[in-house]
Design a protein around this motif. Structure first.
Motif, mmCIF file in Angstrom:
data_model
loop_
_atom_site.group_PDB
_atom_site.id
_atom_site.type_symbol
_atom_site.label_atom_id
_atom_site.label_comp_id
_atom_site.label_asym_id
_atom_site.label_seq_id
_atom_site.Cartn_x
_atom_site.Cartn_y
_atom_site.Cartn_z
ATOM 1 N N MET A 1 0.840 -1.192 0.000
ATOM 2 C CA MET A 1 0.000 0.000 0.000
ATOM 3 C C MET A 1 0.874 1.239 0.000
ATOM 4 O O MET A 1 2.048 1.196 0.380
ATOM 5 C CB MET A 1 -0.926 0.018 1.209
ATOM 6 C CG MET A 1 -1.883 -1.152 1.294
ATOM 7 S SD MET A 1 -3.272 -0.792 2.379
ATOM 8 C CE MET A 1 -4.194 0.345 1.337
ATOM 9 N N TYR A 2 0.255 2.368 -0.403
ATOM 10 C CA TYR A 2 0.994 3.626 -0.478
ATOM 11 C C TYR A 2 0.184 4.738 0.170
ATOM 12 O O TYR A 2 -1.042 4.815 0.017
ATOM 13 C CB TYR A 2 1.281 4.003 -1.932
ATOM 14 C CG TYR A 2 2.243 3.065 -2.617
ATOM 15 C CD1 TYR A 2 3.617 3.292 -2.588
ATOM 16 C CD2 TYR A 2 1.781 1.930 -3.284
ATOM 17 C CE1 TYR A 2 4.498 2.424 -3.200
ATOM 18 C CE2 TYR A 2 2.654 1.057 -3.903
ATOM 19 C CZ TYR A 2 4.018 1.310 -3.864
ATOM 20 O OH TYR A 2 4.887 0.451 -4.472
ATOM 21 N N LEU A 3 0.891 5.593 0.909
ATOM 22 C CA LEU A 3 0.301 6.815 1.432
ATOM 23 C C LEU A 3 0.928 7.968 0.659
ATOM 24 O O LEU A 3 2.149 8.136 0.663
ATOM 25 C CB LEU A 3 0.579 6.948 2.929
ATOM 26 C CG LEU A 3 -0.164 8.081 3.653
ATOM 27 C CD1 LEU A 3 -1.675 7.825 3.634
ATOM 28 C CD2 LEU A 3 0.330 8.224 5.086
ATOM 29 N N SER A 4 0.078 8.742 -0.006
ATOM 30 C CA SER A 4 0.562 9.796 -0.905
ATOM 31 C C SER A 4 0.013 11.142 -0.476
ATOM 32 O O SER A 4 -1.076 11.242 0.092
ATOM 33 C CB SER A 4 0.143 9.501 -2.345
ATOM 34 O OG SER A 4 0.569 8.214 -2.751
ATOM 35 N N ARG A 5 0.784 12.197 -0.795
ATOM 36 C CA ARG A 5 0.370 13.542 -0.420
ATOM 37 C C ARG A 5 0.825 14.550 -1.469
ATOM 38 O O ARG A 5 1.899 14.412 -2.049
ATOM 39 C CB ARG A 5 0.970 13.929 0.935
ATOM 40 C CG ARG A 5 0.440 15.246 1.506
ATOM 41 C CD ARG A 5 1.071 15.564 2.852
ATOM 42 N NE ARG A 5 2.376 16.176 2.695
ATOM 43 C CZ ARG A 5 3.060 16.750 3.689
ATOM 44 N NH1 ARG A 5 2.563 16.746 4.919
ATOM 45 N NH2 ARG A 5 4.241 17.292 3.473
ATOM 46 N N VAL A 6 -0.017 15.551 -1.711
ATOM 47 C CA VAL A 6 0.346 16.650 -2.606
ATOM 48 C C VAL A 6 -0.287 17.922 -2.057
ATOM 49 O O VAL A 6 -1.424 17.910 -1.571
ATOM 50 C CB VAL A 6 -0.109 16.385 -4.057
ATOM 51 C CG1 VAL A 6 -1.622 16.280 -4.161
ATOM 52 C CG2 VAL A 6 0.420 17.456 -5.001
ATOM 53 N N GLU A 7 0.454 19.019 -2.094
ATOM 54 C CA GLU A 7 -0.101 20.301 -1.668
ATOM 55 C C GLU A 7 -1.025 20.835 -2.754
ATOM 56 O O GLU A 7 -0.647 20.898 -3.923
ATOM 57 C CB GLU A 7 1.010 21.315 -1.392
ATOM 58 C CG GLU A 7 0.472 22.662 -0.911
ATOM 59 C CD GLU A 7 1.544 23.729 -0.777
ATOM 60 O OE1 GLU A 7 1.185 24.913 -0.661
ATOM 61 O OE2 GLU A 7 2.749 23.374 -0.802
ATOM 62 N N ILE A 8 -2.235 21.205 -2.391
ATOM 63 C CA ILE A 8 -3.198 21.740 -3.346
ATOM 64 C C ILE A 8 -2.849 23.194 -3.645
ATOM 65 O O ILE A 8 -2.634 23.992 -2.725
ATOM 66 C CB ILE A 8 -4.633 21.630 -2.794
ATOM 67 C CG1 ILE A 8 -4.942 20.170 -2.420
ATOM 68 C CG2 ILE A 8 -5.647 22.130 -3.815
ATOM 69 C CD1 ILE A 8 -6.252 19.998 -1.679
ATOM 70 N N ASP A 9 -2.789 23.541 -4.916
ATOM 71 C CA ASP A 9 -2.350 24.873 -5.335
ATOM 72 C C ASP A 9 -3.509 25.872 -5.249
ATOM 73 O O ASP A 9 -3.984 26.392 -6.266
ATOM 74 C CB ASP A 9 -1.794 24.803 -6.767
ATOM 75 C CG ASP A 9 -0.978 26.029 -7.119
ATOM 76 O OD1 ASP A 9 -0.893 26.956 -6.280
ATOM 77 O OD2 ASP A 9 -0.419 26.067 -8.234
ATOM 78 N N LEU A 10 -3.930 26.178 -4.035
ATOM 79 C CA LEU A 10 -5.083 27.058 -3.838
ATOM 80 C C LEU A 10 -4.790 28.508 -4.199
ATOM 81 O O LEU A 10 -5.718 29.309 -4.377
ATOM 82 C CB LEU A 10 -5.557 26.976 -2.383
ATOM 83 C CG LEU A 10 -6.125 25.617 -1.950
ATOM 84 C CD1 LEU A 10 -6.559 25.666 -0.496
ATOM 85 C CD2 LEU A 10 -7.288 25.203 -2.836
#
Length: 216
Positions: A1-10
């Motif tokens: 399994m993978y835990l992924s994250r990305v900052e949303i470009d608000l």
């Protein structure tokens, strides 16, 4: 399994103008796994939106690693990251104390005589929403720790009514509550299942994902 994250470009409203309801975020998560779409498998991925230090992130738990270009579609360039989750899951032990964060949809159902399925209602008050999690913990493989005064060591850090638009532009609002606090693992198999499959309803729309870090 993978835990992924990305900052949303608000800060780039032109880029993220589509992200106006939970269905749009759900579609973003789905589109981040193009091979699953091609194979028509579409596994259920857990996800949620987190705000940390004035930055907002999309966090996804999935069996496969998301496609970087698709996952970063609405993200700040270079902020997407995916890490294997299996080693962390295997490191967990019964009796271990953890700090948790959970975004969930606390609800209850009422069965009317003559009906097979109950009608689902959201819990409204903070007390109800806290009691919902305490009750859930009894079958989810963990217990919420108590402080020296005997009070449960967790808080509701945010709660709102999130918008979801269905086909035909029908709009509904889902109760969304974020919890943080301290827990102890009481049943390792049930707890791992909770982390993998989530807690409560509306998991396709950003609810149910619990993440934890060990208390040193």
């Amino acid at each position: 399994m993978y835990l992924s994250r990305v900052e949303i470009d608000l800060n780039n409203r032109q880029k993220t103008k589509d992200l106006i309801h939970l269905g749009a975020y759900h579609n973003w998560v789905e589109q981040s796994f193009p091979e699953a779409i091609q194979e028509k498998s579409r596994p259920r991925n857990l996800w949620r939106i987190d705000t940390l230090k004035d930055k907002t992130y999309l966090i996804v738990l999935s069996n496969d690693k998301p496609d970087p270009s698709c996952f970063s579609r609405y993200g700040v360039e270079g902020t997407e990251v995916s890490k294997s989750y299996d080693q962390f899951l295997n490191s967990l032990t019964k009796g271990q104390h953890l700090r948790f964060r959970l975004t969930a949809n606390p609800t209850y159902s009422v069965i009317t005589p003559g009906e097979k399925r109950g009608k689902v209602y959201p819990h409204i008050t903070i007390r109800q929403q806290k009691e919902w999690l305490i009750k859930k913990s009894t079958t989810a493989g963990f217990q919420i720790l108590k402080n020296d005064e005997g009070d449960y060591s967790f808080n509701i850090v945010s709660r709102d009514q999130a918008t979801l638009r269905h086909t035909g532009n029908k709009t509904v609002r889902l109760s969304r509550v974020s919890y943080e606090g301290l827990i102890e693992i009481t049943d390792i198999d049930k707890f791992k299942d909770t982390l993998i499959h989530g807690v409560g309803r509306e998991k396709a729309y950003g609810m149910g994902l619990m993440t934890v870090i060990p208390v040193k």
